[in-house]
Design a protein around this motif. Structure first.
Motif, PDB file in Angstrom:
ATOM      1  N   ASN A 107       0.811  -1.212   0.000  1.00  0.00           N
ATOM      2  CA  ASN A 107       0.000   0.000   0.000  1.00  0.00           C
ATOM      3  C   ASN A 107       0.848   1.267   0.000  1.00  0.00           C
ATOM      4  O   ASN A 107       0.433   2.303   0.508  1.00  0.00           O
ATOM      5  CB  ASN A 107      -0.981   0.020   1.188  1.00  0.00           C
ATOM      6  CG  ASN A 107      -2.234   0.814   0.883  1.00  0.00           C
ATOM      7  OD1 ASN A 107      -2.660   0.915  -0.265  1.00  0.00           O
ATOM      8  ND2 ASN A 107      -2.832   1.403   1.905  1.00  0.00           N
ATOM      9  N   HIS A 108       2.035   1.179  -0.595  1.00  0.00           N
ATOM     10  CA  HIS A 108       2.898   2.362  -0.652  1.00  0.00           C
ATOM     11  C   HIS A 108       2.400   3.342  -1.703  1.00  0.00           C
ATOM     12  O   HIS A 108       1.703   2.981  -2.658  1.00  0.00           O
ATOM     13  CB  HIS A 108       4.351   1.972  -0.934  1.00  0.00           C
ATOM     14  CG  HIS A 108       4.564   1.374  -2.297  1.00  0.00           C
ATOM     15  ND1 HIS A 108       4.500   0.022  -2.535  1.00  0.00           N
ATOM     16  CD2 HIS A 108       4.845   1.954  -3.510  1.00  0.00           C
ATOM     17  CE1 HIS A 108       4.720  -0.219  -3.807  1.00  0.00           C
ATOM     18  NE2 HIS A 108       4.939   0.946  -4.435  1.00  0.00           N
ATOM     19  N   ARG A 109       2.796   4.589  -1.527  1.00  0.00           N
ATOM     20  CA  ARG A 109       2.430   5.642  -2.480  1.00  0.00           C
ATOM     21  C   ARG A 109       3.401   5.603  -3.663  1.00  0.00           C
ATOM     22  O   ARG A 109       4.615   5.678  -3.491  1.00  0.00           O
ATOM     23  CB  ARG A 109       2.466   7.006  -1.797  1.00  0.00           C
ATOM     24  CG  ARG A 109       1.984   8.154  -2.682  1.00  0.00           C
ATOM     25  CD  ARG A 109       1.878   9.451  -1.910  1.00  0.00           C
ATOM     26  NE  ARG A 109       0.772   9.421  -0.968  1.00  0.00           N
ATOM     27  CZ  ARG A 109      -0.496   9.717  -1.287  1.00  0.00           C
ATOM     28  NH1 ARG A 109      -0.806  10.046  -2.528  1.00  0.00           N
ATOM     29  NH2 ARG A 109      -1.434   9.679  -0.366  1.00  0.00           N
ATOM     30  N   ASN A 158      -0.339  16.850   8.685  1.00  0.00           N
ATOM     31  CA  ASN A 158      -1.689  16.544   9.141  1.00  0.00           C
ATOM     32  C   ASN A 158      -1.787  15.191   9.837  1.00  0.00           C
ATOM     33  O   ASN A 158      -2.839  14.849  10.376  1.00  0.00           O
ATOM     34  CB  ASN A 158      -2.672  16.584   7.973  1.00  0.00           C
ATOM     35  CG  ASN A 158      -2.827  17.978   7.400  1.00  0.00           C
ATOM     36  OD1 ASN A 158      -2.574  18.965   8.085  1.00  0.00           O
ATOM     37  ND2 ASN A 158      -3.217  18.063   6.141  1.00  0.00           N
ATOM     38  N   ALA A 159      -0.698  14.415   9.828  1.00  0.00           N
ATOM     39  CA  ALA A 159      -0.733  13.076  10.416  1.00  0.00           C
ATOM     40  C   ALA A 159      -0.106  13.009  11.801  1.00  0.00           C
ATOM     41  O   ALA A 159      -0.201  11.991  12.483  1.00  0.00           O
ATOM     42  CB  ALA A 159      -0.018  12.077   9.496  1.00  0.00           C
ATOM     43  N   TRP A 160       0.531  14.122  12.237  1.00  0.00           N
ATOM     44  CA  TRP A 160       1.304  14.030  13.470  1.00  0.00           C
ATOM     45  C   TRP A 160       0.451  13.741  14.712  1.00  0.00           C
ATOM     46  O   TRP A 160       0.940  13.052  15.617  1.00  0.00           O
ATOM     47  CB  TRP A 160       2.155  15.279  13.680  1.00  0.00           C
ATOM     48  CG  TRP A 160       1.430  16.489  14.184  1.00  0.00           C
ATOM     49  CD1 TRP A 160       0.960  17.522  13.451  1.00  0.00           C
ATOM     50  CD2 TRP A 160       1.088  16.784  15.544  1.00  0.00           C
ATOM     51  NE1 TRP A 160       0.338  18.450  14.253  1.00  0.00           N
ATOM     52  CE2 TRP A 160       0.395  18.014  15.544  1.00  0.00           C
ATOM     53  CE3 TRP A 160       1.282  16.133  16.763  1.00  0.00           C
ATOM     54  CZ2 TRP A 160      -0.088  18.596  16.703  1.00  0.00           C
ATOM     55  CZ3 TRP A 160       0.798  16.731  17.923  1.00  0.00           C
ATOM     56  CH2 TRP A 160       0.127  17.943  17.892  1.00  0.00           C
ATOM     57  N   ASP A 165      -4.905   6.631   4.623  1.00  0.00           N
ATOM     58  CA  ASP A 165      -4.788   6.940   6.052  1.00  0.00           C
ATOM     59  C   ASP A 165      -5.092   5.754   6.960  1.00  0.00           C
ATOM     60  O   ASP A 165      -5.217   5.938   8.174  1.00  0.00           O
ATOM     61  CB  ASP A 165      -5.732   8.096   6.404  1.00  0.00           C
ATOM     62  CG  ASP A 165      -5.348   9.376   5.683  1.00  0.00           C
ATOM     63  OD1 ASP A 165      -4.150   9.563   5.420  1.00  0.00           O
ATOM     64  OD2 ASP A 165      -6.255  10.178   5.386  1.00  0.00           O
ATOM     65  N   ALA A 166      -5.223   4.569   6.405  1.00  0.00           N
ATOM     66  CA  ALA A 166      -5.517   3.386   7.223  1.00  0.00           C
ATOM     67  C   ALA A 166      -4.229   2.894   7.878  1.00  0.00           C
ATOM     68  O   ALA A 166      -3.710   1.816   7.568  1.00  0.00           O
ATOM     69  CB  ALA A 166      -6.149   2.290   6.364  1.00  0.00           C
TER      70      ALA A 166
END
Length: 321
Positions: free
Chosen positions: A10-12, A131-133, A79-80
Motif C-alpha cells: 500500500n505504498h504511495r 496533518n498526520a502528526w 490513512d488506514a
C-alpha cells in the motif's frame, strides 16, 4: 553504495518514483563526468506476490547477507495506518537487522509510521505529514515528534515531512554520501529550495475525533462552538464535568494537545481560512478568530504557521486585497 527501496504494501507510487528519479539522475551526473555511478539501486519486496516494476527496475526479495548503505521507506497511499502497519509487519525484523549492520534508514512522509513501529525511532526525533502528526503522537509516544520539521536525523535514522519534503531529505543524503556540489546540482534540476526548514504552513488543523472519550469530545465540541467569542479556555470548558487537571490529562492523552493548545490551533485554522478566502483586514481576521490583541495574534500565528498573517495571505490567497 547499495540503495534499497522498500516496496511496502500500500505504498504511495509517487514516493518510489521520486526516489528512483533523483538517484537515477545523480548516477547520470557521474556518468556524464566520466565517473563510476555511486548508487546501486534495488527495489525490495517481501514476497514474490508484491513484486512490481517501475520502468527498468523490477522488485526482488532481499538476499540474506546483503547489507544496504541506505534503505528508504515510502509513504502510504491512504490513512488506514493501523492496517498498513499490520500488512507490513514482516519488514520489521529485517529493518532491525539491517540497521544493526550499519544501514541508514530513511522514511518519507507517512512511511514514518512503519519506521516507528520498529522501535528504532524511540527517543529520536521524527517528522511525518503535517496533518498526520496527532495520530503519530498517540501511537508512538516515545518518539520525539517534531511536527514542524521538514527533515529529522539522528543516529543514521532519517524522516521527512509530507510529499515534496522528501526531496529535502534526498538532498541532505546526497550531500552526506556524495558531496555538496552534487546535492546542489540535483536541487537545481528538481527545483528544490534547499533552505526551507518548516512545513507548518502546509498543514490543516482538523478536529481529532477518532476516539471514544466522551468527556474529551464534549470539551472539543465546546471549543468548536465558542472559540471565537470566549476570552479564555476556562470559560469554554466551565460546564464540562471534570476537574481541570483530569481533563487536561485525558485531553492530551487523546489528542496530543492540551485544551489551550487545541483552542489556539482551532483559532489559527479559522484565521487561515479567512486569510485564504476573504477580503477581511488582518484586524478583522484577528477579531473573528477569537483574539483581541494584534501583537499576540501575530506571534501565535507565526509560531503555529511559520510565517506572519500577511505572508500567509500573500502565499495562499486567491483574493485581490
Amino acid at each position: 553504495m547499495k540503495l534499497g527501496i522498500v516496496l511496502s504494501r500500500n505504498h504511495r507510487l509517487l514516493s518510489v518514483a521520486a526516489m528512483l528519479d533523483v538517484f537515477d539522475s545523480v548516477n547520470s551526473f557521474y556518468e556524464e563526468d566520466g565517473l563510476e555511478k555511486p548508487f546501486e539501486i534495488k527495489l525490495l519486496c517481501k514476497d514474490e506476490q508484491d513484486a512490481v516494476s517501475y520502468g527498468s527496475y523490477s522488485a526482488v526479495c532481499p538476499v540474506e547477507g546483503d547489507v544496504y548503505t541506505i534503505l528508504f521507506i515510502p509513504a502510504f497511499k491512504d490513512d488506514a495506518i493501523a492496517n498498513n502497519i499490520q500488512a507490513n509487519k514482516s519488514w520489521i525484523p529485517w529493518l532491525h537487522s539491517q540497521y544493526r549492520q550499519g544501514a541508514a534508514i530513511a522514511s518519507y512522509c507517512t512511511g514514518a509510521f512503519l519506521l516507528a513501529a520498529t522501535g528504532l525511532l524511540n527517543g529520536r526525533p521524527a517528522t511525518t505529514h503535517i496533518n498526520a502528526w496527532p495520530v503519530f503522537y498517540r501511537l508512538f509516544p516515545e518518539v520525539k515528534v517534531q511536527a514542524e520539521a521538514v527533515v529529522t536525523e539522528k543516529d543514521n535514522i532519517y524522516t521527512s515531512g509530507g510529499a515534496t519534503n522528501s526531496f529535502h531529505l534526498m538532498m541532505l543524503l546526497l550531500e552526506k554520501y556524495c558531496n555538496r556540489s552534487v546535492a546542489v546540482r540535483a536541487a537545481k534540476l528538481f527545483s528544490v529550495d534547499m533552505d526551507r526548514n518548516l512545513q507548518l504552513y502546509f498543514g490543516t488543523f482538523t478536529h481529532i475525533e477518532d476516539h471514544d472519550d466522551e468527556l474529551v469530545r464534549r470539551a472539543q465540541d465546546e471549543i468548536k462552538k465558542n472559540y471565537s467569542t470566549a476570552a479564555t479556555i476556562e470559560e469554554i470548558i466551565t460546564d464540562v464535568p471534570a476537574s481541570r487537571r483530569n481533563l487536561v490529562r485525558r485531553f492530551k492523552q487523546v489528542t496530543g494537545l492540551t485544551p489551550i493548545e487545541y483552542l489556539q490551533k482551532t483559532r489559527i485554522e479559522a484565521a487561515k481560512q479567512l486569510l485564504e478566502t476573504s477580503r477581511c483586514s488582518i484586524l478583522e481576521v484577528m477579531l473573528q478568530s477569537g483574539y483581541n490583541d494584534l501583537k499576540t495574534f501575530r506571534s501565535l500565528f507565526k509560531k503555529n504557521v511559520g510565517m506572519t498573517p500577511k505572508m500567509y495571505r500573500d502565499k495562499f490567497s486567491g483574493q485581490m486585497v
